[in-house]
Write a protein that holds these residues in place. Structure first.
Motif, mmCIF file in Angstrom:
data_model
loop_
_atom_site.group_PDB
_atom_site.id
_atom_site.type_symbol
_atom_site.label_atom_id
_atom_site.label_comp_id
_atom_site.label_asym_id
_atom_site.label_seq_id
_atom_site.Cartn_x
_atom_site.Cartn_y
_atom_site.Cartn_z
ATOM 1 N N TRP A 285 -5.466 -2.628 -3.002
ATOM 2 C CA TRP A 285 -6.353 -1.931 -2.422
ATOM 3 C C TRP A 285 -5.860 -0.711 -1.569
ATOM 4 C CZ3 TRP A 285 -10.320 -6.172 -1.797
ATOM 5 C CH2 TRP A 285 -10.707 -6.899 -3.145
ATOM 6 N N LYS A 286 -6.584 0.293 -1.431
ATOM 7 C CA LYS A 286 -6.286 1.235 -0.300
ATOM 8 C C LYS A 286 -6.937 1.092 1.116
ATOM 9 C CE LYS A 286 -5.554 6.261 -0.462
ATOM 10 N NZ LYS A 286 -5.593 7.467 -1.138
ATOM 11 N N SER A 287 -8.036 0.154 1.168
ATOM 12 C CA SER A 287 -8.555 -0.314 2.254
ATOM 13 C C SER A 287 -8.906 -1.673 2.289
ATOM 14 C CB SER A 287 -9.791 0.750 2.425
ATOM 15 O OG SER A 287 -9.720 1.872 2.464
ATOM 16 N N GLN B 216 -2.626 6.117 10.731
ATOM 17 C CA GLN B 216 -3.278 5.510 9.670
ATOM 18 C C GLN B 216 -3.284 3.949 9.753
ATOM 19 O OE1 GLN B 216 -1.301 7.752 6.735
ATOM 20 N NE2 GLN B 216 -3.128 8.532 5.867
ATOM 21 N N ARG C 150 0.807 -1.196 -0.068
ATOM 22 C CA ARG C 150 0.046 0.011 0.061
ATOM 23 C C ARG C 150 0.939 1.227 0.091
ATOM 24 N NH1 ARG C 150 -2.362 4.133 2.717
ATOM 25 N NH2 ARG C 150 -4.578 4.459 2.523
ATOM 26 N N LEU D 90 -6.283 1.236 10.410
ATOM 27 C CA LEU D 90 -6.195 -0.046 9.235
ATOM 28 C C LEU D 90 -6.471 -1.095 10.204
ATOM 29 C CD1 LEU D 90 -4.014 0.626 6.268
ATOM 30 C CD2 LEU D 90 -6.374 0.354 6.404
ATOM 31 N N TYR E 204 -11.942 -4.849 2.643
ATOM 32 C CA TYR E 204 -13.116 -5.139 2.490
ATOM 33 C C TYR E 204 -13.468 -6.531 2.493
ATOM 34 C CZ TYR E 204 -12.531 -0.668 -0.340
ATOM 35 O OH TYR E 204 -12.220 0.433 -0.465
ATOM 36 N N ASP F 29 -10.064 -1.384 11.701
ATOM 37 C CA ASP F 29 -11.033 -1.484 10.407
ATOM 38 C C ASP F 29 -10.782 -3.177 10.377
ATOM 39 O OD1 ASP F 29 -11.629 0.899 10.237
ATOM 40 O OD2 ASP F 29 -10.261 1.243 8.385
#
Length: 275
Positions: free
Chosen positions: A235-237, A205, A194, A209, A239, A212
């Motif tokens: 991906w940036k996040s 940050q 990333r 993550l 899912y 999350d």
């Protein structure tokens, strides 16, 4: 009037097989001459100051203008240098400091003659271990750790003390969040990818993550699958791996007042076929 104390170097050694280093070969292959010039530019700036360079948010604008390199490309090259350990990534993430163990070894050699008469004092950005640090380099970091060692008789030498404290702190955080060694390894790989794609991350940050990921699933296997899929997809996040799993859980929650029936699949198949 005494001569002002000099911290930086007037020149630094560059190995004749510099371009034969595999990391430099990959740097050149990916970014051409711009990549090589960018790296040497940073080395010059570092050695001009001493053994490290602390940068700010305007740094990328300045270097891209000086070298006439697109700012996005400059950011990509810097992330590559950090990911390949040509600069210490942890120190950059925590303090925006550019240096490396190799840079500091060469710095020691360059200041050897002048430091014999006037030892050079270095601080907390010094990466070399005590055994690798020359006697004419006086590290305040070692002295601070030695004082900590005296107050904790059960610990080893100063470097081991600091290392164990850091590991313990990280371990406690991971235990609280439920990160196993396998999940942590997958997570670190994701952070590396990333950062290469979107730029360096600050500790807050990275912590966000982690939180999350914990919210997305309470199962170890699914968390690892989520992280690996995000890494592979760049991906940036994070899912959920599938929508079907979420749908299945919703269905179970909506029907949690009913006892689930168990079916004999062989028996059902026999009835359908009229056996």
């Amino acid at each position: 009037m005494p001569r002002p104390k000099k911290n930086g170097l007037d020149y630094f050694p560059l190995d004749v097989d510099f371009l034969d280093d595999p990391k430099i070969k990959i740097l050149k292959a990916r970014y051409g001459r711009d990549g090589i010039v960018f790296y040497i530019y940073l080395l010059c700036e570092i050695y001009k100051q001493g053994y490290y360079l602390q940068v700010d948010d305007d740094f990328e604008y300045i270097i891209s203008d000086d070298l006439k390199i697109d700012q996005n490309k400059a950011k990509q090259v810097l992330n590559f240098l950090l990911s390949r350990s040509l600069f210490d990534n942890k120190l950059f993430q925590s303090d925006k400091v550019l240096t490396s163990a190799g840079i500091q070894k060469r710095f020691q050699l360059a200041v050897k003659e002048r430091a014999r008469k006037n030892p050079i004092e270095v601080g907390r950005y010094w990466l070399l271990k005590k055994n690798d640090t020359e006697p004419f380099i006086k590290c305040t970091h070692f002295r601070d750790l030695s004082e900590k060692k005296e107050s904790y008789s059960g610990n080893n030498d100063c470097n081991s003390t600091e290392k164990s404290l850091k590991k313990s702190k990280v371990k406690n955080i991971n235990n609280i969040l439920g990160f196993s060694p396998e999940l942590e390894q997958a997570f670190q790989m994701y952070i590396l990818v990333r950062s290469s794609n979107y730029g360096a991350m600050i500790p807050e940050q990275i912590q966000a993550l982690r939180e999350d990921l914990i919210k997305l699933s309470d199962k170890e296997e699914e968390r690892i699958a989520i992280v690996k899929k995000a890494t592979a997809g760049g991906w940036k996040s994070f899912y959920k791996t599938t929508t079907s799993e979420k749908k299945r859980k919703t269905t179970v929650r909506n029907n949690n007042n009913f006892e689930r029936r168990r079916y004999d699949m062989d028996d059902l198949e026999s009835k359908l076929l009229g056996r």
